[in-house]
Design a protein around this motif. Structure first.
Motif, PDB file in Angstrom:
ATOM      1  N   ARG A   3      47.776  33.299  47.587  1.00 11.32           N
ATOM      2  CA  ARG A   3      46.869  33.498  46.681  1.00 11.32           C
ATOM      3  C   ARG A   3      46.657  35.095  46.246  1.00 11.32           C
ATOM      4  N   ASP A   4      46.259  35.217  44.891  1.00 10.24           N
ATOM      5  CA  ASP A   4      45.818  36.417  44.833  1.00 10.24           C
ATOM      6  C   ASP A   4      44.115  36.540  44.605  1.00 10.24           C
ATOM      7  N   LEU A   5      43.734  37.480  45.882  1.00 14.25           N
ATOM      8  CA  LEU A   5      42.544  37.497  46.164  1.00 14.25           C
ATOM      9  C   LEU A   5      41.685  37.736  44.987  1.00 14.25           C
ATOM     10  N   ASN A   6      42.153  38.833  44.132  1.00 11.90           N
ATOM     11  CA  ASN A   6      41.264  39.277  43.091  1.00 11.90           C
ATOM     12  C   ASN A   6      41.048  38.177  41.803  1.00 11.90           C
ATOM     13  N   ARG A   7      42.263  37.485  41.675  1.00 11.94           N
ATOM     14  CA  ARG A   7      42.316  36.634  40.491  1.00 11.94           C
ATOM     15  C   ARG A   7      42.123  35.206  40.827  1.00 11.94           C
ATOM     16  N   ASP A   8      42.571  34.558  42.160  1.00 13.82           N
ATOM     17  CA  ASP A   8      42.613  33.344  42.445  1.00 13.82           C
ATOM     18  C   ASP A   8      41.445  32.984  43.161  1.00 13.82           C
ATOM     19  N   THR A   9      40.492  33.751  43.390  1.00 12.37           N
ATOM     20  CA  THR A   9      39.394  33.222  44.171  1.00 12.37           C
ATOM     21  C   THR A   9      37.874  34.097  43.708  1.00 12.37           C
ATOM     22  N   PRO A  10      37.057  33.602  43.857  1.00 16.75           N
ATOM     23  CA  PRO A  10      35.700  34.060  43.339  1.00 16.75           C
ATOM     24  C   PRO A  10      35.175  35.099  44.231  1.00 16.75           C
ATOM     25  N   TYR A  11      35.648  35.379  45.387  1.00 14.02           N
ATOM     26  CA  TYR A  11      34.995  36.383  46.537  1.00 14.02           C
ATOM     27  C   TYR A  11      34.909  37.800  46.162  1.00 14.02           C
ATOM     28  N   PHE A  12      35.851  38.358  45.290  1.00 16.46           N
ATOM     29  CA  PHE A  12      36.009  39.783  45.166  1.00 16.46           C
ATOM     30  C   PHE A  12      35.841  40.106  43.699  1.00 16.46           C
ATOM     31  N   GLU A  13      34.643  39.422  43.105  1.00 16.14           N
ATOM     32  CA  GLU A  13      34.490  39.890  41.864  1.00 16.14           C
ATOM     33  C   GLU A  13      33.523  41.294  41.628  1.00 16.14           C
ATOM     34  N   LYS A  14      32.832  41.232  42.526  1.00 19.78           N
ATOM     35  CA  LYS A  14      32.062  42.707  42.707  1.00 19.78           C
ATOM     36  C   LYS A  14      32.513  43.735  43.883  1.00 19.78           C
TER      37      LYS A  14
END
Length: 140
Positions: A78-89
């Motif tokens: 997965r792309d940690l930035n685009r595919d998960t909600p954990y790294f928005e901030k």
């Protein structure tokens, strides 16, 4: 007694803050501000007394299923930035990523058995999280 299970997975990411310009991100994170990937190794350590009937702290097939459901399905390829909600901030640094994983597993591993999460992002870089993580990236 402690018992550890390890898994390997891959993910892409970029260390990036949306509140900064491209130039500021490049200055702050250098090459890591560009899209790149890591082959991660995750070690999950449980702490507890073996059950008198089974002789196990937790059946390792149960822990493997937890890791499959909670980590592999969320993060592998997965792309940690685009595919998960954990790294928005917060950027997906090894420290922030390890903290997120610890938070996920803290609720998924039964009986408060979770002792440590070790996330290795490169052969010479790893992060250990013990106990309650403080501040930073959180589990939505």
């Amino acid at each position: 007694m402690r018992i550890t299970r390890a898994i390997d997975f891959s993910a892409s990411l970029r260390c990036w803050r949306a509140d900064l310009s491209d130039a500021e991100n490049a200055e702050l994170f250098g090459e890591r501000s560009r899209q790149h990937g890591h082959n991660y190794r995750l070690e999950v350590t449980l702490l507890g007394e073996p059950d008198p009937m089974t002789g196990m702290v937790l059946d390792l097939k149960d822990l493997q299923q937890i890791l499959e459901d909670e980590i592999m399905q969320r993060f592998d390829h997965r792309d940690l930035n685009r595919d998960t909600p954990y790294f928005e901030k917060d950027p997906p640094t090894p420290e922030n990523f390890a903290r997120v994983i610890y938070g996920i597993l803290r609720t998924a591993v039964p009986g408060g058995l979770l002792d440590r999460v070790r996330l290795q992002s490169d052969p010479d870089v790893w992060v250990d999280v013990f106990g309650e993580p403080a501040g930073g990236a959180s589990t939505p």
